[in-house]
Design a protein around this motif. Structure first.
Motif, PDB file in Angstrom:
ATOM      1  N   MET A   1       0.825  -1.208   0.000  1.00 13.37           N
ATOM      2  CA  MET A   1       0.000   0.000   0.000  1.00 13.37           C
ATOM      3  C   MET A   1       0.864   1.264   0.000  1.00 13.37           C
ATOM      4  N   GLN A   2       1.783   1.344   0.967  1.00 12.67           N
ATOM      5  CA  GLN A   2       2.659   2.506   1.028  1.00 12.67           C
ATOM      6  C   GLN A   2       3.578   2.564  -0.186  1.00 12.67           C
ATOM      7  N   ALA A   3       3.996   1.388  -0.662  1.00 10.78           N
ATOM      8  CA  ALA A   3       4.854   1.362  -1.845  1.00 10.78           C
ATOM      9  C   ALA A   3       4.105   1.867  -3.068  1.00 10.78           C
ATOM     10  N   ALA A   4       2.840   1.486  -3.177  1.00 12.75           N
ATOM     11  CA  ALA A   4       2.030   1.953  -4.310  1.00 12.75           C
ATOM     12  C   ALA A   4       1.836   3.458  -4.238  1.00 12.75           C
ATOM     13  N   LEU A   5       1.594   3.964  -3.041  1.00 14.05           N
ATOM     14  CA  LEU A   5       1.420   5.403  -2.872  1.00 14.05           C
ATOM     15  C   LEU A   5       2.703   6.139  -3.249  1.00 14.05           C
ATOM     16  N   ALA A   6       3.844   5.625  -2.789  1.00 14.59           N
ATOM     17  CA  ALA A   6       5.112   6.271  -3.112  1.00 14.59           C
ATOM     18  C   ALA A   6       5.392   6.221  -4.607  1.00 14.59           C
ATOM     19  N   ALA A   7       5.070   5.072  -5.227  1.00 20.04           N
ATOM     20  CA  ALA A   7       5.331   4.916  -6.658  1.00 20.04           C
ATOM     21  C   ALA A   7       4.468   5.831  -7.515  1.00 20.04           C
ATOM     22  N   SER A   8       3.338   6.254  -6.971  1.00 16.00           N
ATOM     23  CA  SER A   8       2.446   7.119  -7.753  1.00 16.00           C
ATOM     24  C   SER A   8       3.083   8.475  -8.039  1.00 16.00           C
ATOM     25  N   GLY A   9       3.996   8.899  -7.177  1.00 20.97           N
ATOM     26  CA  GLY A   9       4.622  10.206  -7.354  1.00 20.97           C
ATOM     27  C   GLY A   9       3.743  11.373  -6.949  1.00 20.97           C
ATOM     28  N   ALA A  10       2.632  11.092  -6.292  1.00 16.38           N
ATOM     29  CA  ALA A  10       1.707  12.168  -5.907  1.00 16.38           C
ATOM     30  C   ALA A  10       2.287  12.993  -4.767  1.00 16.38           C
ATOM     31  N   ARG A  11       2.027  14.293  -4.817  1.00 15.44           N
ATOM     32  CA  ARG A  11       2.427  15.179  -3.732  1.00 15.44           C
ATOM     33  C   ARG A  11       1.365  16.255  -3.549  1.00 15.44           C
ATOM     34  N   ALA A  12       1.224  16.713  -2.351  1.00 18.54           N
ATOM     35  CA  ALA A  12       0.203  17.706  -2.043  1.00 18.54           C
ATOM     36  C   ALA A  12       0.432  18.975  -2.851  1.00 18.54           C
ATOM     37  N   GLY A  13      -0.611  19.411  -3.523  1.00 14.45           N
ATOM     38  CA  GLY A  13      -0.537  20.626  -4.312  1.00 14.45           C
ATOM     39  C   GLY A  13       0.138  20.453  -5.651  1.00 14.45           C
ATOM     40  N   GLY A  14       0.573  19.244  -5.955  1.00 10.23           N
ATOM     41  CA  GLY A  14       1.225  18.989  -7.234  1.00 10.23           C
ATOM     42  C   GLY A  14       0.217  18.677  -8.318  1.00 10.23           C
ATOM     43  N   PRO A  15       0.684  18.448  -9.529  1.00 10.85           N
ATOM     44  CA  PRO A  15      -0.239  18.049 -10.592  1.00 10.85           C
ATOM     45  C   PRO A  15      -0.825  16.679 -10.287  1.00 10.85           C
ATOM     46  N   LEU A  16      -2.012  16.416 -10.793  1.00 10.75           N
ATOM     47  CA  LEU A  16      -2.669  15.129 -10.567  1.00 10.75           C
ATOM     48  C   LEU A  16      -1.798  13.983 -11.068  1.00 10.75           C
ATOM     49  N   ARG A  17      -1.693  12.956 -10.252  1.00  9.85           N
ATOM     50  CA  ARG A  17      -1.053  11.707 -10.643  1.00  9.85           C
ATOM     51  C   ARG A  17      -2.111  10.618 -10.646  1.00  9.85           C
ATOM     52  N   VAL A  18      -2.092   9.796 -11.683  1.00  7.80           N
ATOM     53  CA  VAL A  18      -3.057   8.710 -11.819  1.00  7.80           C
ATOM     54  C   VAL A  18      -2.309   7.385 -11.672  1.00  7.80           C
ATOM     55  N   LEU A  19      -2.627   6.666 -10.598  1.00  9.30           N
ATOM     56  CA  LEU A  19      -2.047   5.356 -10.331  1.00  9.30           C
ATOM     57  C   LEU A  19      -3.024   4.298 -10.826  1.00  9.30           C
ATOM     58  N   GLY A  20      -2.619   3.490 -11.797  1.00 10.80           N
ATOM     59  CA  GLY A  20      -3.458   2.417 -12.298  1.00 10.80           C
ATOM     60  C   GLY A  20      -3.189   1.123 -11.565  1.00 10.80           C
ATOM     61  N   LEU A  21      -4.247   0.457 -11.117  1.00 11.75           N
ATOM     62  CA  LEU A  21      -4.147  -0.860 -10.481  1.00 11.75           C
ATOM     63  C   LEU A  21      -4.933  -1.842 -11.332  1.00 11.75           C
ATOM     64  N   SER A  22      -4.238  -2.752 -11.976  1.00 14.31           N
ATOM     65  CA  SER A  22      -4.873  -3.724 -12.859  1.00 14.31           C
ATOM     66  C   SER A  22      -4.818  -5.101 -12.225  1.00 14.31           C
ATOM     67  N   GLY A  23      -5.883  -5.860 -12.387  1.00 12.61           N
ATOM     68  CA  GLY A  23      -5.916  -7.221 -11.858  1.00 12.61           C
ATOM     69  C   GLY A  23      -7.151  -7.932 -12.356  1.00 12.61           C
ATOM     70  N   LEU A  24      -7.075  -9.246 -12.504  1.00  7.93           N
ATOM     71  CA  LEU A  24      -8.243 -10.001 -12.928  1.00  7.93           C
ATOM     72  C   LEU A  24      -9.324  -9.918 -11.856  1.00  7.93           C
ATOM     73  N   GLN A  25     -10.522 -10.293 -12.219  1.00  7.80           N
ATOM     74  CA  GLN A  25     -11.641 -10.186 -11.283  1.00  7.80           C
ATOM     75  C   GLN A  25     -11.325 -10.900  -9.968  1.00  7.80           C
ATOM     76  N   GLY A  26     -11.615 -10.201  -8.873  1.00  5.10           N
ATOM     77  CA  GLY A  26     -11.414 -10.777  -7.554  1.00  5.10           C
ATOM     78  C   GLY A  26      -9.998 -10.699  -7.033  1.00  5.10           C
ATOM     79  N   SER A  27      -9.080 -10.053  -7.768  1.00  2.00           N
ATOM     80  CA  SER A  27      -7.672 -10.015  -7.361  1.00  2.00           C
ATOM     81  C   SER A  27      -7.413  -9.103  -6.172  1.00  2.00           C
ATOM     82  N   GLY A  28      -8.363  -8.218  -5.867  1.00  2.00           N
ATOM     83  CA  GLY A  28      -8.199  -7.337  -4.727  1.00  2.00           C
ATOM     84  C   GLY A  28      -7.787  -5.931  -5.071  1.00  2.00           C
ATOM     85  N   GLN A  29      -7.870  -5.581  -6.368  1.00  2.00           N
ATOM     86  CA  GLN A  29      -7.445  -4.232  -6.741  1.00  2.00           C
ATOM     87  C   GLN A  29      -8.372  -3.160  -6.162  1.00  2.00           C
TER      88      GLN A  29
END
Length: 264
Positions: free
Chosen positions: A1-29
């Motif tokens: 979870m924290q790794a995904a957040l860090a990888a997104s590159g999002a920062r407060a007041g910065g430009p929007l970052r879109v983190l995509g989470l892909s997974g087959l049905q039921g994978s928990g995305q």
């Protein structure tokens, strides 16, 4: 979870970052998306989630496709059954600093919720977690479409019209949406065979949350999942080489250490 957040590159007041989470049905995305959004908010970011499932075409529009193209298009899920103009308009408005209402879909009712029920960000987003069962998947080559992959394709679409129409939509229409992703993570199950049990758990949870409404039984779910099988198997072959991060899952959905794609 924290790794995904860090990888997104999002920062407060910065430009929007879109983190995509892909997974087959039921994978928990969907669960991971909610956790990443919660962690982002705790860190002071403005964050929200959107699912590819939330931008399915309405039931009426899918019935129209079923009448004019192929009956299997009445069923939500495969490429070509999403409202891509709605998805793109939403993402572009968010990138422009707007606060558009975020679409929501009622799976038990099999139709889009009224716009009056869509949530709206209170302020411009720093992070959007966009999750979906086929996020980032490319189209197949024509030769791969020759043979049916299951009984549904063999018996209900024997001439290949349905799978070719869906694949054409995936090749023509979806790359513009995939291009909106700044980072893509793939939750990789051990195989398509686990999807039935995972999705059955999800179906029971949906019905338990709203006991007065009927969902699918196991037989109906098994047929439903055959609509997804072709693209799901293609995702398993292709996404580990396309996603920036792949997270292998075991049959209990326990994650192994993530694998990072090297781009140099």
């Amino acid at each position: 979870m924290q790794a995904a957040l860090a990888a997104s590159g999002a920062r407060a007041g910065g430009p929007l970052r879109v983190l995509g989470l892909s997974g087959l049905q039921g994978s928990g995305q969907s669960t991971l998306a909610a956790q990443v959004v919660a962690a982002a908010r705790q860190a002071g970011l403005s964050a929200a989630f959107l699912s590819l499932d939330d931008v399915y075409l309405t039931a009426a529009r899918r019935r129209a496709l079923a009448a004019t193209v192929h009956p299997l298009l009445a069923t939500r899920g495969p490429p070509g059954t999403h409202d891509l103009p709605l998805a793109l308009a939403t993402l572009r408005a968010l990138r422009a600093g707007g606060c558009p209402a975020l679409p929501r879909f009622d799976k038990l009712g099999d139709d889009r919720l009224s716009e009056t029920l869509w949530p709206r960000p209170e302020r411009p987003l720093d992070l959007l977690v966009f999750e979906g069962w086929c996020l980032g998947v490319p189209a197949q080559d024509e030769a791969e479409l020759a043979d049916p992959v299951n009984a549904l394709e063999r018996d209900e679409a024997p001439d290949g019209t349905w799978r070719r129409w869906c694949n054409t939509a995936l090749a023509r229409d979806y790359p513009a949406l995939w291009a909106q992703l700044d980072v893509l993570w793939f939750l990789q199950p051990p195989g398509f065979e686990v999807v039935m049990e995972w999705r059955w758990q999800q179906e029971r949870a949906l019905q338990a949350a709203e006991p007065g409404r009927r969902g699918m039984d196991r037989a109906a779910l098994a047929r439903f999942l055959q609509h997804y099988e072709r693209v799901s198997r293609h995702a398993l072959r292709t996404l580990p080489g396309l996603a920036e991060v792949t997270v292998p899952l075991d049959t209990a959905r326990r994650p192994a250490p993530p694998r990072f794609r090297h781009t140099d």
